[in-house]
Design an enzyme around this catalytic site. Structure first.
Site, PDB file in Angstrom:
ATOM      1  N   LYS A  60       1.989   4.000  -8.500  1.00 46.66           N
ATOM      2  CA  LYS A  60       0.235   4.187  -9.205  1.00 46.66           C
ATOM      3  C   LYS A  60      -0.552   3.551  -7.806  1.00 46.66           C
ATOM      4  O   LYS A  60      -0.293   3.355  -7.446  1.00 46.66           O
ATOM      5  CB  LYS A  60      -0.007   3.647 -10.250  1.00 46.66           C
ATOM      6  N   ASP A  61      -1.673   4.256  -7.526  1.00 44.93           N
ATOM      7  CA  ASP A  61      -2.433   3.806  -6.158  1.00 44.93           C
ATOM      8  C   ASP A  61      -2.306   1.710  -6.266  1.00 44.93           C
ATOM      9  O   ASP A  61      -2.069   1.839  -7.327  1.00 44.93           O
ATOM     10  CB  ASP A  61      -3.961   3.919  -6.335  1.00 44.93           C
ATOM     11  N   LYS A  62      -2.462   1.710  -5.105  1.00 44.63           N
ATOM     12  CA  LYS A  62      -2.789   0.746  -4.652  1.00 44.63           C
ATOM     13  C   LYS A  62      -4.497   0.213  -4.717  1.00 44.63           C
ATOM     14  O   LYS A  62      -4.292  -0.788  -6.043  1.00 44.63           O
ATOM     15  CB  LYS A  62      -2.693  -0.294  -3.388  1.00 44.63           C
ATOM     16  N   GLY A 116      -1.034   8.418  -8.328  1.00 44.34           N
ATOM     17  CA  GLY A 116      -1.110   6.858  -8.906  1.00 44.34           C
ATOM     18  C   GLY A 116      -0.799   6.345  -7.222  1.00 44.34           C
ATOM     19  O   GLY A 116      -0.550   4.911  -7.547  1.00 44.34           O
ATOM     20  N   GLU A 117      -0.158   6.689  -5.933  1.00 44.72           N
ATOM     21  CA  GLU A 117       0.206   5.464  -5.187  1.00 44.72           C
ATOM     22  C   GLU A 117       0.385   5.036  -4.060  1.00 44.72           C
ATOM     23  O   GLU A 117      -1.249   5.678  -3.679  1.00 44.72           O
ATOM     24  CB  GLU A 117       0.712   6.233  -4.733  1.00 44.72           C
TER      25      GLU A 117
END
Length: 572
Positions: A209-211, A46-47
């Site tokens: 969260k993911d890019k 998630g980052e």
């Protein structure tokens, strides 16, 4: 990986308070089983790729041409072997596929602490928000009760509704669902902060969260109306806000129950039977809970090497690792900065080579310039605390990955004497091990406040790195490692999958929340399509990496280095 979709980054021209978003900093979050002092990077895939950096090293200025292709740059990147990711749970035959060919191939929905999968599915305002400044009270006249509505601040509230006093019967925090595309959480919050003229710390959230993904998560902000937030939907691109409500509390990092993932693996080579075996194993047994590649950076100098030097109190090496010339493609100004440092060891001269001083290198050089090369510890503190901690947590993670791989190599997937369990946090006797499952077993991140398995390995590994397992406290308190425990295996929930076929590699294969809200049609698949993809869904607890679940399915290296090679072959 090569981008295959045009990206617009945050806001439309012509909107009020329209500025380029380059606001610094990210927050770290604490792993669920972590003790104080060992925060995790994010709540698992998630980052984003970079954590805590004010500006990624060598970021291109507008209009500057790439020196080399991304694929050339990643020739010097890390592979899974470099960070201790070695073993698999199952013995099914792996197959190839491309992960995140498009950012829309990776969709993350946060799971609230009540267990609800969050969706953006309502753009309307809470009823009372339609009347800013309005409060109600019950009055009794002639034996009958009446509800009387009035403005808390009188005529001023009607004339300037943004400035009215906050109604007493309204929760102080406006909670909303944030939908974002191809943007990490802190970048999105920085955009909202600029539009609303707030400090970013007025916002709270449960995890980053993911890019490179479509993600949906809950955000809370102090004393900003839903009306003001909803108005931003007219200005924002790749961000959308909705599901507004008022509550009396902010959000806290780690409060979430987990994340639900929808993942598309394109151009798969596996047969129906191979896919069935792989996904059945993932559902029934799970995957090794390795720290994923996002934990370790993408440059030729791995973050864990810097972390090890910090823990060894070798500050000259810390500076050298961050500033020395390195292989791989970088922007010309960064190459010149490194060359200047190598030649002169003059921080001011090297700093002049950088147009943007907010990158890690720039902040370190600024610190050296201010405090001198004999005060490196103080100079290093010019970096955001999150950045500094990222380095040592990266080292902890490599140790954990390596020790788990060795433990599985030695003892397989069964509990054995000397293993640790969380319940009571103790080493198992041979008799206790008989009644335990591998899913009960944890391994420690090294630190001063954990115990270790009785089978050997940790002491020897740390000793080889020049560290004393019995003395993990550091002269600088920030770098003292308490340690933590992490489960060896994770078994996903809500697992489902299907093999789909399609003809156009440019189309999205997932129906997003925004597309559903806008009544756009769902993707149409062609059973005779030219290309095959695996669509998989599963839920994971916080601090676990979806890429490690995908790795178990494909039996493929998930590093950007390897995936870039796959993408390059696929597109050529």
């Amino acid at each position: 990986m090569a981008e295959s979709e045009p990206v617009q980054v945050g806001e439309k021209r012509g909107c009020p308070e329209d500025e380029k978003d380059d606001t610094p900093s990210k927050k770290l979050r604490v792993e669920k089983d972590q003790k104080n002092g060992s925060p995790d990077r994010h709540d698992g895939d998630g980052e984003g790729e970079r954590e805590g950096e004010e500006e990624p090293a060598g970021k291109a200025s507008d209009g500057e041409e790439e020196v080399e292709t991304f694929a050339d740059m990643m020739k010097h990147g890390l592979t899974e072997l470099d960070v201790g990711i070695l073993k698999y749970v199952s013995d099914h035959e792996g197959f190839s596929g491309i992960l995140k060919e498009r950012y829309s191939d990776f969709v993350v929905h946060e799971i609230s602490k009540q267990g609800k999968i969050l969706h953006l599915d309502d753009l309307t305002l809470p009823p009372e928000t339609h009347y800013p400044g309005l409060e109600t009270k019950t009055e009794e006249k002639e034996g009958r009760k009446f509800i009387v509505a009035y403005h808390a601040a009188g005529k001023k509230a009607r004339a300037a509704p943004r400035k009215h006093s906050w109604p007493k019967n309204r929760g102080s925090f406006c909670h909303f669902v944030l939908y974002k595309e191809n943007k990490d959480t802190m970048d999105a919050i920085n955009v909202l902060s600029k539009f609303l003229r707030l400090r970013p710390n007025m916002f709270s959230y449960m995890g980053t969260k993911d890019k490179r993904a479509i993600t949906v998560q809950e955000i809370a902000v102090l004393k900003i109306t839903a009306e003001r937030l909803a108005h931003l939907n007219k200005c924002l691109i790749n961000l959308k806000l909705g599901n507004f409500c008022y509550k009396n509390h902010p959000l806290k990092l780690g409060e979430l129950q987990g994340n639900h993932f929808t993942v598309i693996i394109r151009n798969i080579s596996g047969t129906e039977d191979q896919v069935l075996q792989a996904m059945t194993s993932l559902k029934q047994t799970g995957f090794i809970n390795y720290y994923g590649m996002q934990r370790f950076g993408t440059t030729a100098v791995p973050t864990q090497q810097v972390g090890k030097a910090i823990l060894k109190n070798n500050w000259k090496e810390v500076v050298d690792l961050i500033l020395k010339p390195r292989p791989g493609a970088e922007k010309e100004f960064m190459v010149r900065c490194r060359e200047e440092w190598a030649k002169t060891q003059d921080p001011e001269a090297a700093l002049k080579k950088l147009p943007n001083k907010r990158c890690v290198e720039g902040q370190l050089l600024r610190g050296l310039s201010m405090y001198g090369k004999k005060n490196i510890v103080t100079a290093f503190e010019m970096l955001p605390r999150n950045n500094r901690l990222m380095y040592i947590h990266s080292y902890q993670s490599v140790v954990w990955n390596t020790m788990v791989s060795r433990r599985i190599e030695a003892f397989g997937l069964k509990a054995v004497e000397g293993d640790l369990v969380l319940k009571g946090t103790h080493a198992l006797s041979a008799e206790e091990a008989e009644s335990c499952s591998i899913h009960d077993i944890v391994m420690p991140l090294p630190g001063f406040d954990v115990i270790y398995p009785t089978h050997p390995g940790y002491r020897e590994l740390l000793s080889a790195d020049g560290l004393d397992i019995d003395n993990m406290r550091h002269k600088v308190r920030d770098y003292s490692l308490a340690g933590a425990y992490r489960r060896i295996l994770i078994r996903p929930t809500d697992v489902s999958w299907e093999v789909i076929q399609y003809d156009d590699p440019r189309i999205s294969l997932v129906h997003s929340d925004v597309e559903i809200l806008e009544n756009k049609p769902a993707p149409v698949f062609n059973k005779e399509g030219k290309y095959r993809a695996l669509r998989m869904e599963f839920s994971l607890p916080p601090s676990t990496y979806a890429t490690m679940a995908i790795r178990e399915v494909l039996k493929l290296d998930t590093s950007i280095k390897k995936q870039t090679q796959l993408n390059t072959t696929w597109f050529n």
